[in-house]
Each structure stands twice: as structure tokens, then as C-alpha cells.
Motif scaffolding. Structure first.
Motif, PDB file in Angstrom:
ATOM      1  N   CYS A 112      13.349  -2.610 -19.783  1.00 31.46           N
ATOM      2  CA  CYS A 112      13.190  -2.219 -21.185  1.00 31.46           C
ATOM      3  C   CYS A 112      14.167  -1.115 -21.554  1.00 31.46           C
ATOM      4  CB  CYS A 112      11.759  -1.794 -21.504  1.00 31.46           C
ATOM      5  SG  CYS A 112      11.154  -0.376 -20.614  1.00 31.46           S
ATOM      6  N   ALA A 113      14.427  -1.028 -22.840  1.00 31.85           N
ATOM      7  CA  ALA A 113      15.313   0.014 -23.364  1.00 31.85           C
ATOM      8  C   ALA A 113      14.718   0.465 -24.689  1.00 31.85           C
ATOM      9  CB  ALA A 113      16.716  -0.549 -23.582  1.00 31.85           C
ATOM     10  N   HIS A 114      14.779   1.751 -24.950  1.00 35.92           N
ATOM     11  CA  HIS A 114      14.141   2.277 -26.156  1.00 35.92           C
ATOM     12  C   HIS A 114      15.154   3.070 -26.963  1.00 35.92           C
ATOM     13  CE1 HIS A 114      10.171   2.267 -27.898  1.00 35.92           C
ATOM     14  NE2 HIS A 114      10.430   3.450 -28.416  1.00 35.92           N
ATOM     15  N   LEU A 115      15.294   2.697 -28.225  1.00 35.41           N
ATOM     16  CA  LEU A 115      16.326   3.328 -29.067  1.00 35.41           C
ATOM     17  C   LEU A 115      15.790   4.585 -29.747  1.00 35.41           C
ATOM     18  CD1 LEU A 115      17.772   0.119 -30.726  1.00 35.41           C
ATOM     19  CD2 LEU A 115      18.952   1.613 -29.088  1.00 35.41           C
ATOM     20  N   ARG A 116      16.499   5.682 -29.583  1.00 33.00           N
ATOM     21  CA  ARG A 116      16.204   6.912 -30.330  1.00 33.00           C
ATOM     22  C   ARG A 116      17.183   7.048 -31.504  1.00 33.00           C
ATOM     23  NH1 ARG A 116      14.045   6.444 -25.125  1.00 33.00           N
ATOM     24  NH2 ARG A 116      12.480   8.072 -24.804  1.00 33.00           N
ATOM     25  N   PHE A 124      23.820   2.660 -33.780  1.00 30.81           N
ATOM     26  CA  PHE A 124      23.271   2.354 -32.456  1.00 30.81           C
ATOM     27  C   PHE A 124      24.132   3.023 -31.391  1.00 30.81           C
ATOM     28  CE2 PHE A 124      21.708  -1.868 -34.342  1.00 30.81           C
ATOM     29  CZ  PHE A 124      20.392  -1.433 -34.400  1.00 30.81           C
ATOM     30  N   PRO A 125      23.567   3.316 -30.238  1.00 27.56           N
ATOM     31  CA  PRO A 125      24.399   3.822 -29.139  1.00 27.56           C
ATOM     32  C   PRO A 125      25.443   2.766 -28.775  1.00 27.56           C
ATOM     33  CG  PRO A 125      22.057   4.072 -28.634  1.00 27.56           C
ATOM     34  CD  PRO A 125      22.154   3.239 -29.877  1.00 27.56           C
ATOM     35  N   ILE A 160      29.382   8.679 -35.563  1.00 27.67           N
ATOM     36  CA  ILE A 160      28.343   9.462 -34.874  1.00 27.67           C
ATOM     37  C   ILE A 160      28.076   8.839 -33.507  1.00 27.67           C
ATOM     38  CG2 ILE A 160      25.897  10.154 -34.985  1.00 27.67           C
ATOM     39  CD1 ILE A 160      26.197  10.116 -38.074  1.00 27.67           C
ATOM     40  N   ALA A 161      28.357   7.527 -33.389  1.00 31.62           N
ATOM     41  CA  ALA A 161      28.139   6.828 -32.116  1.00 31.62           C
ATOM     42  C   ALA A 161      28.911   7.487 -30.974  1.00 31.62           C
ATOM     43  CB  ALA A 161      28.529   5.359 -32.257  1.00 31.62           C
ATOM     44  N   ASN A 162      30.026   8.148 -31.291  1.00 31.56           N
ATOM     45  CA  ASN A 162      30.814   8.817 -30.241  1.00 31.56           C
ATOM     46  C   ASN A 162      30.129  10.072 -29.735  1.00 31.56           C
ATOM     47  OD1 ASN A 162      32.741   6.931 -30.855  1.00 31.56           O
ATOM     48  ND2 ASN A 162      33.794   8.267 -32.330  1.00 31.56           N
ATOM     49  N   GLY A 185      25.279  -3.063 -27.390  1.00 32.96           N
ATOM     50  CA  GLY A 185      25.782  -4.441 -27.461  1.00 32.96           C
ATOM     51  C   GLY A 185      26.005  -5.020 -26.072  1.00 32.96           C
ATOM     52  N   PRO A 186      26.838  -4.343 -25.245  1.00 37.24           N
ATOM     53  CA  PRO A 186      27.065  -4.841 -23.882  1.00 37.24           C
ATOM     54  C   PRO A 186      25.766  -4.989 -23.100  1.00 37.24           C
ATOM     55  CG  PRO A 186      28.565  -3.018 -24.382  1.00 37.24           C
ATOM     56  CD  PRO A 186      27.663  -3.183 -25.573  1.00 37.24           C
ATOM     57  N   LEU A 187      24.854  -4.054 -23.296  1.00 30.99           N
ATOM     58  CA  LEU A 187      23.585  -4.108 -22.556  1.00 30.99           C
ATOM     59  C   LEU A 187      22.819  -5.381 -22.898  1.00 30.99           C
ATOM     60  CD1 LEU A 187      21.475  -2.659 -20.769  1.00 30.99           C
ATOM     61  CD2 LEU A 187      20.543  -1.701 -22.883  1.00 30.99           C
ATOM     62  N   LEU A 188      22.691  -5.675 -24.190  1.00 37.30           N
ATOM     63  CA  LEU A 188      21.937  -6.859 -24.613  1.00 37.30           C
ATOM     64  C   LEU A 188      22.541  -8.115 -24.003  1.00 37.30           C
ATOM     65  CD1 LEU A 188      21.392  -6.043 -28.409  1.00 37.30           C
ATOM     66  CD2 LEU A 188      19.760  -5.757 -26.550  1.00 37.30           C
ATOM     67  N   SER A 189      23.866  -8.133 -23.908  1.00 37.95           N
ATOM     68  CA  SER A 189      24.529  -9.355 -23.454  1.00 37.95           C
ATOM     69  C   SER A 189      24.301  -9.607 -21.962  1.00 37.95           C
ATOM     70  CB  SER A 189      26.022  -9.275 -23.766  1.00 37.95           C
ATOM     71  OG  SER A 189      26.603  -8.286 -22.948  1.00 37.95           O
TER      72      SER A 189
END
Ligand SMILES: Cc1ncc(C[n+]2csc(CCOP(=O)(O)OP(=O)(O)O)c2C)c(N)n1
Ligand code: SF4
Ligand SMILES: [Mg+2]
Lengths: 623, 346
Positions: free
Chosen positions: A547-551, A556-557, A501-503, A561-565
């Protein structure tokens, strides 16, 4: 109250944001007064955000502290995201309301008290030994004493109503007074009164009279040296209405049905704070919506699965305790790979917990609360109006991928409200579904190469008679299979199906520095407004915070992962003891920190800001 | 909005036979199990109903009995323990065009699923429920069930049960089910005709079938069901007929107030003194008296205890929608979204 420039014209002062809390006995009509104030302010052109606070008991003893009901509304001339950390103005209709809410009002705040109710009996019920109006309790506040009950009674002495009926109108006297204080028009509420009491002209007349009396009292009594004006906000153009999260949720599901051309079937068992969704959907019979008030939560989800088996939109809704009861049936939906949506409006747990208070502690239950390897997709709206979009999104995912989806809302979102820019139905993308018809090629558990979805063959289709069930299925044929290798393959398929579903979902967006920085505050669900506001304030002070907010919480989108790093530090702010943090740490091996509270109340902006300050220091500018 | 299956290529209409309802799955019950007979009669009945195969759905819970849908060449759903009535309710309410059957066991229906059984019956959802009562948990290998006789020794009650049993027919009548019947696995003619009656009843049909589990509760019903003693120890209920039983048809059931008693015909007692069976009594009380007749005090009643008409849940749900449409007009989504106070910016 924040004054932009404190400009004085005559004795009107301009402010850019005000937060009012109406508090009284649950019989005092505080929700109604708050809602009217909200709608009037929204229609006037302010941005608004609200938070009701109901007692858990239906009718706790009159005048008691557990019986206090409150409604907070924040309105502004700019884009706001929360109902305000603390009230600038507290309207306290009785001693219990003052006792319950005074601590939230900052020193210097305005307190409007209904002095008539501060008698010995009520003071005792509110655990005041002496009268707080005289004993110094209110030192440092701006106290406006108004005998609301008796003034209301005087205004209505010739209204032809009995004393009890007259007393019930006093909330409108208070509302009228607030309309004067904040320079609001009376017309929207007068129109509402007329429509609401059209069958009862005496009551309509009385309510209108006392509303005006309250307004006029403000004008003539000279209790207030000034009154205030909050100019229109600069919102995106379009048509708006004020909407609560639960209303938006119901409309979103109805719209999903419209976008698929299918019947919506909603099975539910009443539970706070999700019952509104059942009550709303039950009104939509002329849209063909079928609502089923089941004997329990298990029956509710069973019926939704049955409806989905029949080719309809199977939906069920509940809160945490009900989600627990639905676990086994959710596992069945995973096994039979039918598309259903489970709306879960979280409340404080565990067990019965605090039913009317909010919480985000059912994330791990939604993720893992089932036997076996049993992945379920999870989405979560971030604001009341966004409940609409995420309800549509939940069905889009369920139908496209042939999976059950949990729509994880919370009590704060469900009951809170904000202006909603009405979508144009024509512009919403249709949700395509197909049902196989060809017996020559039909295989119950053959899979779409892209999504791994199995075909949705529905009863009534000649030649496709087949049997499904909770026993492990043989790959492709769908016959019962106890083969270990097959089971291993099917478990992995079911996981892969959810992973893919991530795709098909949008990337998580960053407010701030896409390229990274010192701190990323990560959140999900109803904490959005508080996190965003805190981060905006911190950035305005020059801090390197985004900030980033997960819907989308499962999966996960893909860019998460890359964003957090890209950030030195990650802070996960949530109303639990660290559930998203646990997931993020496990999945991405980041040393995420937590800001957690479980008081049954949403975050204050200030709380998040303080945490940010403790983690990020302003860079010493050597220029 | 539409419900219903997509249009499929026209299939020629040939009358169906029993074999058309036999699936390709190997039947896996113990040899000699009473379930075989119930399956056979169900498959035999299907062609006579004149309903296209694709319009029939069998839904079951968990238990030996609940395996039945796999063996029917219809649509089928083998769900989770006790919950078949919930799935059937959702399916029938959203797809009234289908004929829905629920297959369940004594544990499935009356223990874990007890709540759902009560509610599907009182709502009168138009489905047929067939409860295979073997008075034991078969699939889990022989623990006592909610219909096991008091004092029964089983693997989980080595000293005998201390749980007073439920009577499935009393439960159904208590919920005011509109169709309540009992049959027997080995009485195949009675069984198929009872299932036929149930299939034609509009509303929830509840059929208890005494079923022998020859592995864990062999001969549970033999004392009265054995062919040799059956005429004396059971009583066949026939609508409009007095309650007579016995090989020589010389005994009957008479009501003394609300108490049933056995009388011998002759010596001044005539058929006119006997209770005349009336399935259509609106009040379930007399059916309730019959439901409680038990061997060895009484002959065991077999057949239809109650068959009354009441609007079905699925019909009422459709009706409310039609009424709402004719009263308010067909829903206009854009208008609904803009309900209440709206305002325009810009
Ligand atoms: C939630 C759950 N609990 C327990 C079981 C175990 N279980 C399976 S069938 C059964 C009892 C079945 O008895 P009955 O309904 O009388 O069916 P029979 O096998 O006798 O036909 C039990 C306890 C289960 N499958 N699921
Ligand atoms: S255990 Fe009993 S009920 Fe189950 S299949 Fe064997 S004989 Fe039949
Ligand atoms: Mg059994």
C-alpha cells in the motif's frame, strides 16, 4: 478481544487488543467517560485510537435514538492504526443506545447494560416493543446487567447533591466498572476530577466516590468471572500525549508561525467539524495569535488574504459547504499569488449533508472547484497526530512557493485521537521567508527562476508601492493586462508554479514491495489506518499486496506514476465514489479499481481485506 | 513574533505633494464621470495627512469606482466584488500601523457586499470607507442598483424597478457606525474636507459620495445638487449649529416629536426652535431622522451626520493579546505541545 496466549494468572486474562464503545444519551457524559478511559490507557502505556460519534442535534429528546452519543476506544499492546472495526464491549446506558449500536457488536461480544433505564417509557422511545433484556434479542452475547443509575444514586445518597446532580455522575460509575474490568489505575481520572472541579468540592468528592464505587462493585459483585489486562505497547521512546486531529492541526499552524517568526491570523466561521480549530487557536492569544470569527466563510478567507498581503500567516478554516463559499476568494489568492492556507475538515455532503459524519468527497472540490484555470496545492494528513506535521507542511509550501494551499482533513481525523510523540521544536526546520526592499530592482510579478514564486512585497516598505488584484496581470510588471498571449503565459506560469512543488516534496512511500507486485492499495487522508492494517493482514497471509498513502495530492509526488506502473493492479480505497481514482486514471492512464463507501463512517479493516481477497489470490505454492 | 515591513534604506523625508500620489496608470473612466473628481480630491488630501505613502493602502471591490486603487501611488488591492471590507479587516487587524481605505460602489457595498459592510461597521475596524453612490451599476453597463429609486427604468427594469431602495446612511447608522457622512462629487471643497474628517476619525468612517455616472444615470442628483439650486435643496450639517438652509438662510428643520418639519424663520419662529446638529449624540436616532430626509420633500443633508468614539476592533484585538501575555506570560510552545497528561516511553 484478541487474546495472545490466553494466559491465566489468578483470574486475570491477558489480551493484546480490546475495543470498547461507550454509548448513552447525549446528556450521559459518554464522551467524557471515553476520553478518560483513553487517557488512562495511553498513560498506562497502551497504543490507543479513538472515534467519537456525536448526534447532529445538540439536545435531541432524552432517551431517543437520535440523541445517542457514543465514543469508541481501542487500546492494545502493539502498534494499532484504527479505533477497531467493531467493539468487543458495548456499554449501553439506555435502551436507545442498545438499539443504535447492538448491530455493530459481533456475536460473543460483551454488553454491559444499565438496567435501570430499561423502563416502559425509554423502551418506547427506543422503538422496542418488548424489553430486549428478556425477549431473546441478546442471545449469543455475554450480557452483564448492572443497575448503574440506582447504584450510583446509592453511592451518592449522602453527597449533599440534588437528584439531578447525582444522576449526572453515573457515567463515572460505569467508567469505574470498566477500569476494574480492564485492570486500569484510577489515579489519572481522580487527578483530573480534582483539577476539573477544584471550585466545586462537593461535585469533585461525589465524582471520585462513584468512580471508586463502580470499581469496587466490579471487584465484589462476581459478575465477571475474569478481568483483563492489556500490557503496554512497544512504542518508540519519547514523551507522548493523546491528541485529536483538530488539536494537532491548531498546534501545527501555531508551530508554523513559530518557525517563520510571523504572526498567525486565523479567520473562520464556525462549522462542524472544523470549529475546534477556531476554538483552539483562540486560546493561544499569549502566543500573539489573532483569531477573527468572521460574518461568513467569504469574509474569513478575505481577511486571511488581507493578513497575507500584510506579510502575516493568513489562515482560514472550514468544512465542505464553507469551502464552496470560499471558491471565488481562493481564485483571487491564486491570481494575486499570496500565500494562504485553507484548512478544510470534510464532512458528509452534499449541501448540509450529515454534519457530524465523515467523508472524503471534497477532493475534487479542492482540486477544481473554482472558475478559470485555477490550480491550488492540496495536502492531506493521514492520522490525527499527523495533522500537526501536515499543517506545518501546508505553510511551508505556501510560503516557499507563494501559493494558496488547501489542507484537507476530515471529521474522522479531526475528532479521532491517538498518542502523539511530542516533537522537539528545536529540531524542526525553520521556514524561511523574504520580503524585498530594493525599489531599484523590485518588479511585482518577476519570478524566482526555481520555484516561479513572485516577490512578497508588503505594505510599509518605502518605494515598493504597487497594486495587485483579480484582473489578469502583465508578466513582470503586474499591471492590468487584457493581452491574450500574456494571459496564456500567466495561466501556464500559475500551473507550472504548482507543478514545480513536486520537486520539493518527499516521495510517496510503499509499505510492502517497492519493486512492485500483484496489487497496490492507494489511499489518502483518514483511511490510512484501515488500509495499512488490511494490507498488513493480507501480507501476513502471504498475499502480494502493498500500500501507499498520499499526503500530497496536488501535485502528486513525482515517484507516484512509476510506482503505479510496477503493480499488476491498483485499488484506490476512499470514502467517496472514486475521486482520487479519477485523478490517478486521468494522470497516469492506469486501470485503477475502486473501493468506495459513503456511509459517513470510516472503512472497517475487514471491508478492505475482503476487497483485497477478491482481487488477489494466494499463489499456489509448488515447492 | 513580529509584524510590519522590513527595514528599508532610509529615504529622505521631503514633504509630499499631490503628484506623489498619482500612479503611472492611465485613468480609464468615461470622460465626465464623477469618479475623476473623487480621485482628484483623494490625491490632493493625501499629502496633508502626513502619512508616509508606503503606509497607505487602498482596497476596493469590483465596479467602475473600484478601479481607483490603480490610480493611487500607494499600496493597493483591487479585489473581488463586495469583499473589500473583509480584506481590509484582515489587513488592518494584522497590521494596525497602516492606514487602510476601502473604495466601493452602491452595488459593491450594498448588494453583493451588504453583509460585510454591516459587520465592518459594527466592529468599528479603523478604516475609511468611501462609497461612490451613482445609483446604478456602471461597470456592467446600466442595470439598476440597490440605491436606484423605486420605479426607475433601466436596462434590466424596462417597466421600472419594483425594489424599494436602500439608503446607505440609514444602513450605516443601523449598524451603529461611529462616523457617517455624505458628500458630493462636484462640491470639491466639501468633498475634500469630508474625506479629511473621515481620515482623522478613529474607527470605521463611512462616507457616501453622490457620484454622477454620466453614461448610465446622468444627472441623477442634479435636481438638488446643481449649483443654482443647491442652497435651497440641500442642507449643510455643521456640528453645534441649528439646521438652517436656503439661499437666504430663512428656512430650518424643526423636530416635532420624532418627525422632522420645514419651518420658515420669522413670524414667531426663531433659530432657538430649530434642531441643533450634534454629531456626537451616542444614540443614532436623530442622525437616523436626518439620514431619511429626501428631496423633494426635504433638503438633502450633506456633511457629517455622526462622529462618536468607540474602541476599534484592531485596538481591542491588540489589547487582548497584551493582556493575555501579561496574565499568562509569553507563550511557551514546547510547554503548550506537552499540555495535559503526558507519559514517557523508554
Ligand atoms: C461575483 C461577481 N458578480 C458579478 C460581477 C459583475 N459586476 C461587476 S461590477 C458590478 C456592479 C457594480 O456596481 P457598483 O458597485 O454600483 O459600481 P459602479 O460600477 O457603479 O461604480 C457587477 C454586478 C462580478 N464582477 N463578480
Ligand atoms: S460607466 Fe458611469 S460610473 Fe462607470 S466610468 Fe462611465 S460614467 Fe463613470
Ligand atoms: Mg454604482
Amino acid at each position: 478481544m484478541t487474546g495472545r496466549d490466553g494466559k491465566r494468572e489468578a483470574n486475570i486474562q491477558e489480551l493484546d487488543r480490546v475495543t470498547i464503545r461507550f454509548a448513552g444519551d447525549s446528556g450521559d457524559g459518554m464522551q467524557l467517560a471515553g476520553l478518560q478511559f483513553t487517557n488512562t490507557s495511553a498513560a498506562f502505556g497502551n497504543d490507543v485510537s479513538t472515534m467519537p460519534d456525536f448526534p447532529a442535534e445538540i439536545r435531541a429528546p432524552a432517551g431517543s435514538i437520535p440523541g445517542v452519543s457514543a465514543f469508541q476506544v481501542s487500546f492494545s499492546s502493539y502498534d494499532i492504526h484504527t479505533p477497531g472495526d467493531e467493539p468487543d464491549v458495548l456499554v449501553a446506558m439506555n435502551p436507545a443506545a442498545l438499539q443504535a449500536h447492538l448491530a455493530d457488536v459481533p456475536k460473543g461480544g460483551t454488553i454491559i447494560v444499565n438496567t435501570d433505564e430499561f423502563n416502559e417509557v425509554n423502551l418506547r422511545k427506543a422503538a422496542y416493543e418488548t424489553n430486549p433484556l428478556d425477549n431473546g434479542t441478546l442471545a449469543g452475547y455475554r450480557v452483564i446487567k448492572v443497575p448503574i443509575s440506582s447504584m450510583n444514586a446509592r453511592a451518592l445518597k449522602d453527597a449533599g447533591l440534588d437528584t439531578r446532580q447525582i444522576d449526572r455522575s453515573k457515567n463515572l460509575f460505569a467508567l469505574g466498572l470498566m477500569y476494574w474490568l480492564f485492570d486500569r489505575p484510577l489515579e489519572p481520572t481522580l487527578r483530573w476530577i480534582e483539577a476539573k472541579f477544584s471550585k466545586n468540592p462537593l461535585v469533585a468528592q461525589a465524582n471520585a466516590t462513584t468512580l471508586k464505587a463502580g470499581y469496587n462493585f466490579g471487584e465484589t459483585a462476581e459478575l465477571f468471572p475474569v478481568h483483563y489486562r492489556v500490557p503496554k505497547a512497544d512504542l518508540a521512546p519519547g514523551r507522548y500525549r493523546n491528541i485529536t486531529g483538530n488539536e494537532a492541526t491548531a498546534l501545527g499552524f501555531l508551530t508554523a508561525a513559530h518557525l517563520t517568526g510571523k504572526t498567525l491570523f486565523y479567520g473562520s466561521y464556525p462549522i462542524t467539524p472544523a470549529s475546534d480549530i477556531l476554538q483552539e487557536l483562540a486560546r493561544f492569544k499569549n502566543f500573539g495569535v489573532k483569531t477573527f470569527q468572521a460574518e461568513d466563510e467569504i469574509a474569513a478567507i478575505g481577511a486571511a488574504i488581507g493578513a497575507a498581503f500584510g506579510g502575516n500567516l493568513g489562515l482560514t478554516g472550514t468544512s465542505g459547504p464553507g469551502l464552496a463559499l470560499k471558491s471565488e476568494a481562493l481564485g483571487l489568492a491564486v491570481m494575486v499569488e499570496l500565500p494562504i492556507v485553507v484548512a478544510a475538515v470534510q464532512r458528509s455532503g452534499p449541501s448540509t449533508g450529515m454534519p457530524t459524519k465523515t467523508d472524503q468527497a471534497d477532493l475534487l472540490q479542492a482540486m477544481f472547484g473554482r472558475n478559470g484555470e485555477c490550480p491550488v496545492a492540496v495536502v492531506a494528513p493521514a492520522t490525527p497526530s499527523e495533522c500537526f506535521d501536515m499543517a506545518v507542511e501546508a505553510f511551508r509550501i505556501a510560503l516557499t512557493h507563494m501559493v494558496p494551499v488547501i489542507f484537507l482533513s476530515d471529521g474522522y481525523l479531526g475528532a479521532g485521537s491517538e498518542p502523539w510523540l511530542l516533537p522537539d521544536i528545536q529540531d524542526l526546520p525553520r521556514i524561511e521567508t523574504t520580503h524585498p526592499t530594493d525599489p531599484a530592482t523590485f518588479k511585482p510579478y518577476a519570478r524566482d527562476p526555481e520555484t516561479l514564486a513572485r516577490p512578497w512585497a508588503i505594505p510599509g516598505t518605502p518605494g515598493l508601492e504597487h497594486r495587485i488584484g483579480g484582473l489578469e496581470k502583465d508578466d513582470i510588471t503586474g499591471n492590468v493586462s487584457y493581452d491574450g498571449e500574456n494571459h496564456d503565459r500567466m495561466v501556464r506560469y500559475r500551473q507550472e508554479k504548482v507543478d514545480r512543488i513536486a520537486n520539493d516534496i518527499p516521495p510517496v512511500e510503499v509499505v510492502g514491495d517497492e519493486a512492485g507486485g500483484q496489487l497496490l492499495v492507494l489511499g489518502w487522508g483518514g483511511t490510512y489506518g484501515a488500509i495499512l492494517s488490511a494490507v498488513q493482514r493480507a501480507r501476513a497471509r502471504g498475499l502480494s499486496v502493498s500500500c501507499a498513502h498520499l499526503r500530497h495530492l496536488n501535485p502528486f509526488p513525482p515517484n507516484l506514476g512509476p510506482l503505479l506502473s510496477r503493480f499488476d493492479q491498483v485499488l484506490v480505497a476512499e470514502l467517496n465514489l472514486g475521486q482520487l481514482r479519477l485523478l490517478v486514471r486521468a494522470k497516469f492512464l492506469v486501470d485503477a479499481q475502486g473501493l468506495n463507501k459513503v456511509t459517513g463512517r470510516p472503512f472497517l479493516i475487514r471491508e478492505i481485506e475482503e476487497k483485497i481477497n477478491s482481487m488477489v489470490k494466494a499463489e499456489v505454492s509448488v515447492r | 513574533m513580529t509584524s510590519g515591513a522590513p527595514r528599508a534604506p532610509e529615504t529622505p523625508h521631503v514633504p509630499l505633494a499631490r503628484k506623489d500620489f498619482v500612479s503611472d496608470q492611465e485613468v480609464r473612466w468615461c470622460p465626465g464621470c464623477g469618479d475623476y473628481s473623487i480621485l482628484a480630491q483623494t490625491q490632493k488630501l493625501m499629502p496633508d495627512l502626513g502619512i508616509p505613502r508606503e503606509k497607505i493602502v487602498f482596497i476596493s471591490g469590483i465596479g467602475c469606482s473600484s478601479r481607483l486603487p490603480y490610480y493611487m501611488n500607494t499600496y493597493g488591492f483591487h479585489s473581488i466584488h463586495g469583499r473589500a471590507p473583509t480584506i481590509a479587516t484582515g489587513l488592518k487587524a494584522s497590521r494596525p500601523d497602516l492606514q487602510v481605505w476601502v473604495v466601493t460602489g452602491d452595488g459593491d457595498a450594498l448588494s453583493i457586499g451588504g453583509n460585510h459592510i454591516l459587520h465592518i461597521l459594527r466592529r468599528n475596524v479603523d478604516v475609511v470607507i468611501v462609497l461612490f453612490n451613482n445609483r446604478i451599476y456602471g461597470l456592467t453597463k446600466g442595470q439598476y442598483s440597490p440605491t436606484s429609486e423605486l420605479g426607475k427604468r433601466t436596462k434590466s427594469s424596462p417597466l421600472g424597478t419594483i425594489d424599494y431602495p436602500l439608503n446607505p446612511l440609514s444602513v450605516a447608522l443601523g449598524a451603529e457606525a461611529t462616523f457617517v457622512a455624505r458628500s458630493l462629487d462636484i462640491d470639491v471643497h466639501h468633498l475634500i474636507s469630508t474625506l479629511d474628517r473621515a481620515a482623522h476619525h478613529k474607527g470605521t468612517s463611512f462616507v457616501e459620495v453622490y457620484q454622477n455616472c454620466n453614461v448610465y444615470n446622468d444627472g441623477a442628483f442634479m435636481e438638488f445638487a446643481d449649483k443654482a439650486v443647491r442652497p435651497d435643496r440641500t442642507i449643510q450639517l455643521e456640528h453645534g449649529k441649528p439646521l438652517i438652509f436656503g439661499k437666504d438662510r430663512d428656512q430650518g428643520i424643526r423636530l416635532n416629536g420624532t418627525t422632522a418639519e420645514i419651518v420658515h424663520l420669522g413670524n414667531g419662529v426663531t433659530e432657538a426652535d430649530l434642531l441643533v446638529h450634534d454629531e456626537t449624540r451616542p444614540d443614532p436616532a436623530v442622525a437616523g431622522i436626518l439620514a431619511r430626509l429626501q428631496w423633494p420633500q426635504f433638503p438633502v443633508p450633506m456633511g457629517v451626520l455622526r462622529a462618536v468614539q468607540r474602541p476599534t476592533y484592531d485596538d481591542l484585538m491588540e489589547e487582548q493579546i497584551q493582556q493575555a501575555v501579561s496574565r499568562q506570560g509569553k507563550g511557551d510552545l514546547a510547554a503548550l505541545l506537552a499540555e495535559g497528561d503526558t507519559w514517557t516511553v523508554g
